[in-house]
Design an enzyme around this catalytic site. Structure first.
Site, PDB file in Angstrom:
ATOM      1  N   CYS A 113       3.100   1.525   3.025  1.00  0.00           N
ATOM      2  CA  CYS A 113       4.209   0.575   2.969  1.00  0.00           C
ATOM      3  C   CYS A 113       5.321   1.122   2.078  1.00  0.00           C
ATOM      4  O   CYS A 113       6.500   1.031   2.415  1.00  0.00           O
ATOM      5  CB  CYS A 113       3.737  -0.769   2.434  1.00  0.00           C
ATOM      6  SG  CYS A 113       2.417  -1.510   3.412  1.00  0.00           S
TER       7      CYS A 113
ATOM      8  N   CYS B 100       0.833  -1.203   0.000  1.00  0.00           N
ATOM      9  CA  CYS B 100       0.000   0.000   0.000  1.00  0.00           C
ATOM     10  C   CYS B 100       0.876   1.265   0.000  1.00  0.00           C
ATOM     11  O   CYS B 100       2.101   1.194   0.095  1.00  0.00           O
ATOM     12  CB  CYS B 100      -0.914  -0.001   1.216  1.00  0.00           C
ATOM     13  SG  CYS B 100      -0.020   0.085   2.775  1.00  0.00           S
TER      14      CYS B 100
END
Length: 77
Positions: A13, A10
């Site tokens: 991340c 994501c």
């Protein structure tokens, strides 16, 4: 030093990986970085909220993206 970024890929991340790489550059420290994206592997670290930062198998931060200076402090030798 072996670093793992826990998360499915994501935006947070990716931000954690970017800030971790920048902190390593700032410190002049060499490390390998591995992305761990499989949920069972992430959960094995006890992390239920991503992203997570694991250094040498110790979970240091999870559930948020720390600031670069905080990451640098965590990674300082």
């Amino acid at each position: 030093m072996h670093i793992k970024i826990l998360g499915p890929g994501c935006r947070n991340c990716e931000a954690l990986e970017r800030e971790t790489r920048a902190a390593l550059d700032q410190l002049g420290v060499q490390a390998s970085i591995e992305k761990v994206t499989a949920y069972p592997d992430i959960a094995a670290y006890g992390v239920m909220s991503t992203p997570g930062l694991v250094v040498d198998e110790d979970v240091l931060v999870y559930g948020r993206v720390p600031r670069r200076d905080e990451i640098a402090q965590l990674l300082s030798p």
